[in-house]
Design a protein around this motif. Structure first.
Motif, short mmCIF file in Angstrom:
data_model
loop_
_atom_site.label_atom_id
_atom_site.label_comp_id
_atom_site.label_asym_id
_atom_site.label_seq_id
_atom_site.Cartn_x
_atom_site.Cartn_y
_atom_site.Cartn_z
N GLY A 112 -20.81 1.73 6.02
CA GLY A 112 -20.28 1.96 7.36
C GLY A 112 -19.07 1.13 7.72
O GLY A 112 -18.72 1.02 8.89
N TYR A 113 -18.38 0.55 6.74
CA TYR A 113 -17.23 -0.29 7.03
C TYR A 113 -15.91 0.49 7.03
O TYR A 113 -14.88 -0.06 7.40
N LEU A 114 -15.93 1.73 6.59
CA LEU A 114 -14.77 2.59 6.74
C LEU A 114 -15.22 4.02 6.88
O LEU A 114 -16.31 4.40 6.45
N THR A 115 -14.38 4.81 7.53
CA THR A 115 -14.65 6.22 7.73
C THR A 115 -13.33 6.94 7.94
O THR A 115 -12.26 6.35 7.77
N PHE A 116 -13.40 8.20 8.32
CA PHE A 116 -12.22 9.02 8.60
C PHE A 116 -12.46 9.76 9.90
O PHE A 116 -13.58 10.19 10.18
N ASP A 117 -11.39 9.92 10.69
CA ASP A 117 -11.54 10.71 11.90
C ASP A 117 -11.36 12.18 11.55
O ASP A 117 -11.17 12.53 10.38
N GLU A 118 -11.40 13.04 12.55
CA GLU A 118 -11.36 14.48 12.28
C GLU A 118 -9.99 14.98 11.83
O GLU A 118 -9.87 16.11 11.38
N THR A 119 -8.97 14.13 11.93
CA THR A 119 -7.65 14.50 11.39
C THR A 119 -7.50 14.04 9.95
O THR A 119 -6.51 14.35 9.30
N GLY A 120 -8.47 13.26 9.46
CA GLY A 120 -8.42 12.72 8.10
C GLY A 120 -7.88 11.31 8.02
O GLY A 120 -7.75 10.75 6.94
N LYS A 121 -7.59 10.70 9.16
CA LYS A 121 -7.06 9.33 9.17
C LYS A 121 -8.19 8.33 8.93
O LYS A 121 -9.23 8.40 9.56
N MET A 122 -7.95 7.40 8.00
CA MET A 122 -8.95 6.38 7.70
C MET A 122 -9.05 5.41 8.88
O MET A 122 -8.05 5.00 9.45
N ILE A 123 -10.29 5.04 9.21
CA ILE A 123 -10.57 4.06 10.25
C ILE A 123 -11.41 2.96 9.62
O ILE A 123 -12.42 3.24 8.96
N LEU A 124 -10.99 1.72 9.82
CA LEU A 124 -11.77 0.58 9.34
C LEU A 124 -12.56 0.00 10.50
O LEU A 124 -12.06 -0.08 11.62
N SER A 125 -13.76 -0.44 10.20
CA SER A 125 -14.56 -1.14 11.19
C SER A 125 -13.82 -2.41 11.59
O SER A 125 -13.20 -3.06 10.74
N ASP A 126 -13.88 -2.78 12.85
CA ASP A 126 -13.23 -4.04 13.22
C ASP A 126 -14.07 -5.23 12.78
O ASP A 126 -13.76 -6.38 13.08
N PHE A 127 -15.12 -4.96 12.00
CA PHE A 127 -15.86 -6.00 11.29
C PHE A 127 -14.92 -6.74 10.35
O PHE A 127 -15.07 -7.93 10.11
N PHE A 128 -13.94 -6.02 9.80
CA PHE A 128 -13.01 -6.62 8.84
C PHE A 128 -11.98 -7.49 9.54
O PHE A 128 -11.29 -7.05 10.45
N ARG A 129 -11.86 -8.72 9.06
CA ARG A 129 -10.77 -9.59 9.52
C ARG A 129 -9.51 -9.20 8.74
O ARG A 129 -9.59 -8.55 7.69
N ASN A 130 -8.36 -9.60 9.24
CA ASN A 130 -7.10 -9.26 8.58
C ASN A 130 -7.07 -9.73 7.14
O ASN A 130 -6.57 -9.03 6.26
N ASN A 131 -7.61 -10.91 6.85
CA ASN A 131 -7.60 -11.42 5.49
C ASN A 131 -8.44 -10.53 4.56
O ASN A 131 -8.04 -10.26 3.43
N ASP A 132 -9.59 -10.07 5.05
CA ASP A 132 -10.42 -9.17 4.25
C ASP A 132 -9.68 -7.87 3.95
O ASP A 132 -9.74 -7.34 2.85
N ARG A 134 -6.45 -7.50 3.76
CA ARG A 134 -5.41 -7.79 2.76
C ARG A 134 -6.01 -7.86 1.36
O ARG A 134 -5.46 -7.33 0.40
N CYS A 135 -7.14 -8.56 1.24
CA CYS A 135 -7.79 -8.71 -0.08
C CYS A 135 -8.17 -7.36 -0.67
O CYS A 135 -8.13 -7.17 -1.88
N LEU A 136 -8.54 -6.42 0.18
CA LEU A 136 -8.92 -5.08 -0.28
C LEU A 136 -7.73 -4.13 -0.33
O LEU A 136 -7.88 -2.95 -0.61
N ASN A 137 -6.54 -4.66 -0.04
CA ASN A 137 -5.30 -3.87 -0.03
C ASN A 137 -5.39 -2.73 0.98
O ASN A 137 -4.92 -1.62 0.74
N LEU A 138 -5.99 -3.00 2.13
CA LEU A 138 -6.12 -2.00 3.18
C LEU A 138 -5.40 -2.41 4.47
O LEU A 138 -5.44 -1.70 5.45
N TYR A 139 -4.74 -3.55 4.44
CA TYR A 139 -4.10 -4.08 5.65
C TYR A 139 -2.84 -3.29 5.97
O TYR A 139 -1.97 -3.11 5.14
N GLY A 140 -2.75 -2.83 7.21
CA GLY A 140 -1.54 -2.16 7.69
C GLY A 140 -1.25 -0.82 7.07
O GLY A 140 -0.14 -0.32 7.18
N LYS A 141 -2.21 -0.22 6.40
CA LYS A 141 -1.98 1.06 5.74
C LYS A 141 -2.51 2.19 6.62
O LYS A 141 -3.58 2.09 7.22
N THR A 142 -1.75 3.27 6.64
CA THR A 142 -2.24 4.50 7.26
C THR A 142 -2.57 5.44 6.12
O THR A 142 -1.69 5.83 5.35
#
Length: 169
Positions: A112-132, A134-142
């Motif tokens: 449950g830490y990531l999902t997609f909305d109905e347009t297909g856009k990835m949404i990350l849980s705000d459980f993730f801190r910015n550093n996490d 970055r480490c997963l290479n998901l920071y600032g990506k659409t």
């Protein structure tokens, strides 16, 4: 492998992620989708009937990880959007109830830490801190995933029942 740890003194939560590729990875690539490795349950029984056909159908729709864009089929998993255990018999192997992901991304999705909305856009849980992120290479990506309308009921289920909207609740 994905491990969530909590410091009992401070209450801080830490995530440890170690890639797991499900076995020996050969240096050869195949043009077609390889057959799924024989899956076993806890009792050592063969995998669920219909799993190989389901995997092939999902791979025909997405021949890459929908988040990382990894294309090596040895590193990809056909993942249920609505978990197999929660599906009725018609949903269990519905090709529209699947996305292709790498093991780490699949684990994040299932937890449950990531999902997609109905347009297909990835949404990350705000459980993730910015550093996490970055480490997963998901920071600032659409990240956008092309979705068929038949997939939307499964995504709605995932978003309502699995996705963790906030780290505070």
């Amino acid at each position: 492998l994905f491990v969530k740890l909590m410091d009992t003194e401070t209450g801080k939560i830490y995530i440890y992620i170690k890639p797991f590729y499900g076995g020996i990875i050969s240096g050869t690539k195949k043009a077609s989708v390889p057959a799924a490795r024989p899956l076993k349950n806890e009792k050592g029984d063969a995998a669920r009937k219909g799993q190989e056909k389901y995997r092939e159908q999902v791979f025909n729709r997405y021949s890459y990880c929908v988040v990382t864009h990894v294309t090596d089929p040895n590193l990809l998993i056909a993942c249920h959007i609505k978990g197999y255990a929660y599906c009725n018999p018609l949903e269990q192997y519905d090709k529209f109830n699947g996305l292709t992901m790498t093991p780490t991304i699949h684990t994040l999705f299932d937890l449950g830490y990531l999902t997609f909305d109905e347009t297909g856009k990835m949404i990350l849980s705000d459980f993730f801190r910015n550093n996490d992120r970055r480490c997963l290479n998901l920071y600032g990506k659409t990240i956008m995933v092309p979705l068929a309308k038949e997939m939307l009921p499964y995504l709605r289920w995932h978003n309502e029942n699995t996705f963790i909207r906030t780290s505070k609740g």
